[in-house]
Write a protein that holds these residues in place. Sequence first.
Motif, PDB file in Angstrom:
ATOM      1  N   SER A  23      29.016 -14.290   2.153  1.00  0.00           N
ATOM      2  CA  SER A  23      28.867 -12.841   2.338  1.00  0.00           C
ATOM      3  C   SER A  23      29.153 -12.089   1.039  1.00  0.00           C
ATOM      4  O   SER A  23      28.432 -11.155   0.676  1.00  0.00           O
ATOM      5  CB  SER A  23      29.843 -12.360   3.404  1.00  0.00           C
ATOM      6  OG  SER A  23      29.179 -11.884   4.504  1.00  0.00           O
ATOM      7  N   ALA A  24      30.194 -12.497   0.358  1.00  0.00           N
ATOM      8  CA  ALA A  24      30.544 -11.858  -0.911  1.00  0.00           C
ATOM      9  C   ALA A  24      29.436 -12.074  -1.941  1.00  0.00           C
ATOM     10  O   ALA A  24      29.082 -11.164  -2.692  1.00  0.00           O
ATOM     11  CB  ALA A  24      31.872 -12.401  -1.428  1.00  0.00           C
ATOM     12  N   SER A  59      26.486  -9.740  -1.719  1.00  0.00           N
ATOM     13  CA  SER A  59      26.659  -8.371  -2.190  1.00  0.00           C
ATOM     14  C   SER A  59      26.549  -8.256  -3.715  1.00  0.00           C
ATOM     15  O   SER A  59      26.572  -7.157  -4.255  1.00  0.00           O
ATOM     16  CB  SER A  59      28.013  -7.821  -1.727  1.00  0.00           C
ATOM     17  OG  SER A  59      29.062  -8.504  -2.382  1.00  0.00           O
ATOM     18  N   GLU A  60      26.413  -9.381  -4.382  1.00  0.00           N
ATOM     19  CA  GLU A  60      26.285  -9.380  -5.849  1.00  0.00           C
ATOM     20  C   GLU A  60      24.881  -8.943  -6.263  1.00  0.00           C
ATOM     21  O   GLU A  60      23.907  -9.197  -5.558  1.00  0.00           O
ATOM     22  CB  GLU A  60      26.549 -10.787  -6.393  1.00  0.00           C
ATOM     23  CG  GLU A  60      27.948 -11.288  -6.173  1.00  0.00           C
ATOM     24  CD  GLU A  60      28.956 -10.659  -7.103  1.00  0.00           C
ATOM     25  OE1 GLU A  60      28.587 -10.273  -8.234  1.00  0.00           O
ATOM     26  OE2 GLU A  60      30.124 -10.546  -6.687  1.00  0.00           O
ATOM     27  N   GLU A  61      24.794  -8.344  -7.411  1.00  0.00           N
ATOM     28  CA  GLU A  61      23.491  -7.924  -7.921  1.00  0.00           C
ATOM     29  C   GLU A  61      22.662  -9.104  -8.420  1.00  0.00           C
ATOM     30  O   GLU A  61      21.450  -9.081  -8.329  1.00  0.00           O
ATOM     31  CB  GLU A  61      23.679  -6.895  -9.038  1.00  0.00           C
ATOM     32  CG  GLU A  61      24.150  -5.569  -8.478  1.00  0.00           C
ATOM     33  CD  GLU A  61      24.038  -4.455  -9.505  1.00  0.00           C
ATOM     34  OE1 GLU A  61      23.177  -4.526 -10.392  1.00  0.00           O
ATOM     35  OE2 GLU A  61      24.824  -3.515  -9.374  1.00  0.00           O
ATOM     36  N   ILE A  69      21.956 -11.913  -7.191  1.00  0.00           N
ATOM     37  CA  ILE A  69      21.862 -12.757  -6.001  1.00  0.00           C
ATOM     38  C   ILE A  69      20.968 -13.984  -6.223  1.00  0.00           C
ATOM     39  O   ILE A  69      21.251 -15.052  -5.700  1.00  0.00           O
ATOM     40  CB  ILE A  69      21.406 -11.940  -4.779  1.00  0.00           C
ATOM     41  CG1 ILE A  69      21.621 -12.754  -3.508  1.00  0.00           C
ATOM     42  CG2 ILE A  69      19.981 -11.493  -4.906  1.00  0.00           C
ATOM     43  CD1 ILE A  69      21.514 -11.941  -2.254  1.00  0.00           C
TER      44      ILE A  69
END
Length: 126
Positions: free
Chosen positions: A37-38, A41-43, A45
């Motif tokens: 999940s974390a 949320s990263e750019e 990805i």
Amino acid sequence: MQLREMLRTEQRPERALVAHTVRMLFDCAQACTACASACLSEERITALRKSIKNSLDCADLCEATARMLSQGGAYDVDLIRAQIRTCTEVCVRSAEECERRGRGPACVEAAHRCVESCQALLAELG
């Protein structure tokens, strides 16, 4: 009924180890799901795609293995051994990928604890 209570009614000597392993499997599944999940949320990805996939595979296998062990009764020991070995391998790979990318220290720790518990249970099952 709690797992520990259920396992008390069984006459298998490894029941405490089974209960501990089930806890470690569910802990690892939760940590891997949170890690995936974390990562989502990263750019960047696209670069994390393999990490996300490994974490989700690990979570799925840990949950399936925990459910199999939680069923109690007379389970197929050969099938359980194969499931635990597969789960252990996926946990190792997931932890390695997270370590390589410098991601998810909680996931890495949970995976290592899970592997240790699974290996102990495999040794007990013979």
